[in-house]
Design a protein around this motif. Structure first.
Motif, PDB file in Angstrom:
ATOM      1  N   ALA A 217       0.831  -1.204   0.000  1.00 41.31           N
ATOM      2  CA  ALA A 217       0.000   0.000   0.000  1.00 41.31           C
ATOM      3  C   ALA A 217       0.870   1.260   0.000  1.00 41.31           C
ATOM      4  O   ALA A 217       0.541   2.263  -0.660  1.00 41.31           O
ATOM      5  CB  ALA A 217      -0.935  -0.009   1.212  1.00 41.31           C
ATOM      6  N   ALA A 218       1.983   1.226   0.727  1.00 50.91           N
ATOM      7  CA  ALA A 218       2.888   2.383   0.739  1.00 50.91           C
ATOM      8  C   ALA A 218       3.456   2.642  -0.655  1.00 50.91           C
ATOM      9  O   ALA A 218       3.580   3.801  -1.079  1.00 50.91           O
ATOM     10  CB  ALA A 218       4.015   2.150   1.743  1.00 50.91           C
ATOM     11  N   TRP A 219       3.799   1.568  -1.369  1.00 45.01           N
ATOM     12  CA  TRP A 219       4.309   1.750  -2.725  1.00 45.01           C
ATOM     13  C   TRP A 219       3.251   2.373  -3.628  1.00 45.01           C
ATOM     14  O   TRP A 219       3.536   3.305  -4.398  1.00 45.01           O
ATOM     15  CB  TRP A 219       4.775   0.422  -3.307  1.00 45.01           C
ATOM     16  N   TYR A 220       2.015   1.882  -3.552  1.00 48.69           N
ATOM     17  CA  TYR A 220       0.963   2.438  -4.389  1.00 48.69           C
ATOM     18  C   TYR A 220       0.682   3.897  -4.031  1.00 48.69           C
ATOM     19  O   TYR A 220       0.379   4.714  -4.911  1.00 48.69           O
ATOM     20  CB  TYR A 220      -0.313   1.608  -4.262  1.00 48.69           C
ATOM     21  N   GLY A 221       0.774   4.246  -2.744  1.00 45.28           N
ATOM     22  CA  GLY A 221       0.619   5.637  -2.355  1.00 45.28           C
ATOM     23  C   GLY A 221       1.706   6.510  -2.955  1.00 45.28           C
ATOM     24  O   GLY A 221       1.439   7.617  -3.456  1.00 45.28           O
ATOM     25  N   TYR A 222       2.941   6.034  -2.920  1.00 44.83           N
ATOM     26  CA  TYR A 222       4.054   6.768  -3.524  1.00 44.83           C
ATOM     27  C   TYR A 222       3.854   6.902  -5.030  1.00 44.83           C
ATOM     28  O   TYR A 222       4.074   7.979  -5.608  1.00 44.83           O
ATOM     29  CB  TYR A 222       5.354   6.039  -3.214  1.00 44.83           C
ATOM     30  N   HIS A 223       3.434   5.804  -5.671  1.00 42.37           N
ATOM     31  CA  HIS A 223       3.225   5.830  -7.112  1.00 42.37           C
ATOM     32  C   HIS A 223       2.119   6.818  -7.480  1.00 42.37           C
ATOM     33  O   HIS A 223       2.237   7.562  -8.471  1.00 42.37           O
ATOM     34  CB  HIS A 223       2.867   4.422  -7.608  1.00 42.37           C
ATOM     35  N   TYR A 224       1.059   6.861  -6.686  1.00 44.36           N
ATOM     36  CA  TYR A 224      -0.034   7.795  -6.969  1.00 44.36           C
ATOM     37  C   TYR A 224       0.434   9.241  -6.826  1.00 44.36           C
ATOM     38  O   TYR A 224       0.089  10.105  -7.637  1.00 44.36           O
ATOM     39  CB  TYR A 224      -1.203   7.521  -6.022  1.00 44.36           C
ATOM     40  N   ARG A 225       1.237   9.480  -5.810  1.00 48.31           N
ATOM     41  CA  ARG A 225       1.713  10.846  -5.591  1.00 48.31           C
ATOM     42  C   ARG A 225       2.605  11.318  -6.727  1.00 48.31           C
ATOM     43  O   ARG A 225       2.578  12.497  -7.105  1.00 48.31           O
ATOM     44  CB  ARG A 225       2.461  10.914  -4.265  1.00 48.31           C
ATOM     45  N   THR A 227       2.677   9.979  -9.987  1.00 50.38           N
ATOM     46  CA  THR A 227       2.134   9.840 -11.339  1.00 50.38           C
ATOM     47  C   THR A 227       0.671  10.219 -11.469  1.00 50.38           C
ATOM     48  O   THR A 227       0.205  10.477 -12.583  1.00 50.38           O
ATOM     49  CB  THR A 227       2.294   8.386 -11.838  1.00 50.38           C
ATOM     50  N   GLY A 228      -0.072  10.212 -10.349  1.00 51.10           N
ATOM     51  CA  GLY A 228      -1.501  10.447 -10.428  1.00 51.10           C
ATOM     52  C   GLY A 228      -2.303   9.193 -10.682  1.00 51.10           C
ATOM     53  O   GLY A 228      -3.542   9.231 -10.747  1.00 51.10           O
ATOM     54  N   PHE A 229      -1.640   8.036 -10.823  1.00 57.44           N
ATOM     55  CA  PHE A 229      -2.300   6.752 -11.016  1.00 57.44           C
ATOM     56  C   PHE A 229      -1.907   5.807  -9.884  1.00 57.44           C
ATOM     57  O   PHE A 229      -0.744   5.753  -9.494  1.00 57.44           O
ATOM     58  CB  PHE A 229      -1.903   6.114 -12.352  1.00 57.44           C
ATOM     59  N   VAL A 230      -2.883   5.050  -9.376  1.00 59.97           N
ATOM     60  CA  VAL A 230      -2.585   4.099  -8.311  1.00 59.97           C
ATOM     61  C   VAL A 230      -2.026   2.811  -8.895  1.00 59.97           C
ATOM     62  O   VAL A 230      -0.946   2.348  -8.516  1.00 59.97           O
ATOM     63  CB  VAL A 230      -3.846   3.797  -7.472  1.00 59.97           C
ATOM     64  N   PHE A 231      -2.743   2.217  -9.838  1.00 63.19           N
ATOM     65  CA  PHE A 231      -2.372   0.915 -10.376  1.00 63.19           C
ATOM     66  C   PHE A 231      -1.799   1.012 -11.787  1.00 63.19           C
ATOM     67  O   PHE A 231      -1.986   0.135 -12.614  1.00 63.19           O
ATOM     68  CB  PHE A 231      -3.590  -0.009 -10.390  1.00 63.19           C
ATOM     69  N   GLY A 232      -1.080   2.062 -12.072  1.00 62.73           N
ATOM     70  CA  GLY A 232      -0.489   2.197 -13.390  1.00 62.73           C
ATOM     71  C   GLY A 232      -1.378   2.996 -14.317  1.00 62.73           C
ATOM     72  O   GLY A 232      -2.458   3.457 -13.949  1.00 62.73           O
ATOM     73  N   ASN A 233      -0.911   3.140 -15.560  1.00 59.95           N
ATOM     74  CA  ASN A 233      -1.675   3.927 -16.526  1.00 59.95           C
ATOM     75  C   ASN A 233      -3.016   3.261 -16.821  1.00 59.95           C
ATOM     76  O   ASN A 233      -3.176   2.047 -16.649  1.00 59.95           O
ATOM     77  CB  ASN A 233      -0.859   4.103 -17.806  1.00 59.95           C
TER      78      ASN A 233
END
Length: 542
Positions: A217-225, A227-233
């Motif tokens: 979940a921490a990784w997905y939060g970082y990715h969202y911050r 890129t603006g996407f949680v689970f990728g494009n």
């Protein structure tokens, strides 16, 4: 002490594969993502489309490249090390549940199973996730065979939580296994809720097995911050999740995944032997310990959860997603032989080993992914030869081709060429895509064609022919046109082609006729030349 032995065995058995350029998803995502982290330190890939895969493989690859240098053989050596660590986890797991003899045979059969053998040098996230998942299972099942004291419970839960967390940070879908075991522990907690000691043990395991959700979940939060996407494009999310929620497709996937688990690449041999052995009663004098019922039920829960999860998730039905499941199946098979046929079970093991070794080189009578055995080597060798031909004959050409050859031509770091080659990409070499290319003949002057799907030749037995319509609709199955057919449609000529065990590649050249004309400029006395590309005529290049 066993790890060096395992590593040497894996390394030597794959020695001829260590210098092959990167293949398919290696070159499409995993190596570019690690290359970006190696050069810039960014966890979000910049030179390829981000799809939210966790970053641990990139971190490990980049760290290793600082030691070995950025060379293909260095990458594949690291993957061999990871594969050897995974096999050591298989041995630890099997020895905990059965005997050293059963564990050794399980390790050998796992190592030579075609899917596992092929993945043991490919830098996909799945082999990293499999290694950590199997070690997590080894610590989870370490509770078997002895009383689980508080100190032993504490170490096992911590180690299991750490391994499953590393697995989740290698591949997000690895969370399926600890989540399934956590649900199983909840069931056991309800069953034993009146026993304080058992209740405490189950509760601690539930906490440990759910702990890997936090780093993911921490990784997905970082990715969202970032890129603006949680689970990728959005396209990645659509292809791998939202577009798959069709009832008929899920049922079809359940059937395919069942075959992948219990029949694919000659896995049916040990499975059928196991079913036959189960019809034989266990001798009263047989002292070999069986796998305990709680452990068998837990293995069943793991297999069931992964079977269902990977029938819903994932646009491509790649067998490498199921990589940690194959050692569990083989462990149950070998243990059953040992218990039911104590005198002759080595014969069944030898028969299964022979079937697996044959599957490494001999293709099955149905379509499959080249990365499931050494067919991927034939694919790479043909692409090397084709790109070398283009480098020598048409170094300044713009090449019409499809992925993954687009990356192979554009990215010298993948090992196919020393300089970037311009490309005009299309999706595949089906009739529809070739007709689109024919509408714009001026955008390319060379084409690199290749087999994007492996399927049995038309004159051979094809067990999957009756499913082609459904596979076309749901799994992107299509028929590639032959080089001769493409040459006719695009008015070109085949200047090179090669074949290897059903894989093929070809290079086409398109002679262009340019009509030059002098047109007056606005200023009197000035002129300039313009060229107009006409559809090519059937004449020689000269």
């Amino acid at each position: 002490m066993l790890y060096p032995l395992f590593f040497v065995a894996v390394y030597l058995s794959h020695f001829r594969l260590l210098r092959l350029p990167y293949f398919w998803d290696e070159g499409g995502y995993y190596i570019p993502a690690a290359w970006d982290f190696f050069r810039t330190g960014t966890l979000i890939p910049q030179s390829t489309v981000t799809n939210a895969h966790p970053p641990l493989p990139s971190i490990l690859l980049a760290g290793w490249w600082h030691l070995s240098g950025y060379v293909v053989s260095g990458t594949r050596t690291l993957v061999c090390m990871v594969a050897a660590a995974a096999l050591l986890g298989v041995f630890k797991l099997a020895k905990t549940l059965t005997t050293a003899g059963v564990a050794a045979v399980t390790v050998v059969l796992t190592a030579i199973y075609p899917v596992w053998f092929a993945q043991s040098t490919l830098a996909h996230a799945d082999i990293f996730a499999a290694a950590f998942s199997l070690w997590g299972l080894a610590f989870y099942f370490n509770r078997e065979g002895a009383a689980e004291t508080p100190s032993r419970l504490g170490l096992n839960t911590i180690y299991a939580a750490a391994m499953f967390s590393l697995a989740a940070l290698s591949k997000e879908t690895s969370i399926v296994t600890p989540a399934a075991l956590a649900l199983w522990e909840i069931v056991l907690l309800q069953k034993n809720r009146r026993e304080p000691l058992s209740r405490r043990l189950h509760f601690r395991w539930i906490v440990a097995l759910l702990a890997p959700i936090l780093p993911l979940a921490a990784w997905y939060g970082y990715h969202y911050r970032r890129t603006g996407f949680v689970f990728g494009n959005p396209e990645f999310l659509r292809y791998n999740a939202t577009a798959n929620l069709d009832a008929y497709r899920i049922v079809l996937c359940l059937w395919h995944r069942f075959l992948h688990l219990f029949a694919h690449m000659n896995m049916f041999v040990p499975v059928v032997c196991t079913i036959a052995a189960m019809l034989i009663p266990v001798a009263a004098t047989n002292s070999r310990p069986p796998i305990s019922r709680p452990a068998l039920k837990a293995i069943g829960v793991i297999l069931l959860a992964n079977w269902i999860a990977f029938s819903v998730l994932g646009g491509a039905l790649l067998t490498r997603y199921l990589l940690p499941m194959y050692p569990l199946i083989l462990l149950v098979c070998v243990n059953t032989w040992c218990r039911r046929i104590p005198e002759r079970w080595p014969l069944l093991a030898a028969l299964s080993a022979a079937a697996f070794l044959a599957g490494i080189w001999i293709n099955p009578p149905y379509a499959f992914a080249p990365e499931d055995n050494l067919t991927y080597r034939d694919f790479i060798v043909l692409h090397q030869q084709a790109i070398r031909f283009i480098d020598l004959k048409y170094p300044q050409a713009t090449v019409l081709t499809a992925w993954p050859a687009v990356s192979e031509l554009n990215r010298p770091e993948l090992g196919y060429t020393n300089h970037p080659i311009k490309t005009t990409p299309i999706q595949n070499f089906s009739l529809d895509q070739i007709q689109r290319a024919a509408a714009d003949p001026g955008s390319y002057d060379v084409a690199l064609l290749f087999s994007t799907k492996w399927a049995p030749p038309a004159n051979r037995v094809n067990l999957g022919r009756q499913n082609e319509s459904a596979d076309t609709k749901y799994f992107d199955f299509h028929r590639d046109l032959s080089p001769a057919e493409v040459a006719i449609l695009l008015h070109g000529e085949v200047v090179w082609q090669g074949h290897r065990k059903g894989e093929w590649a070809a290079v086409l050249h398109f002679p262009r006729i340019v009509e030059a004309a002098l047109l007056p400029l606005q200023k009197p006395g000035d002129s300039y030349t313009v060229g107009k590309i006409h559809p090519p005529l059937p004449i020689s290049p000269e």
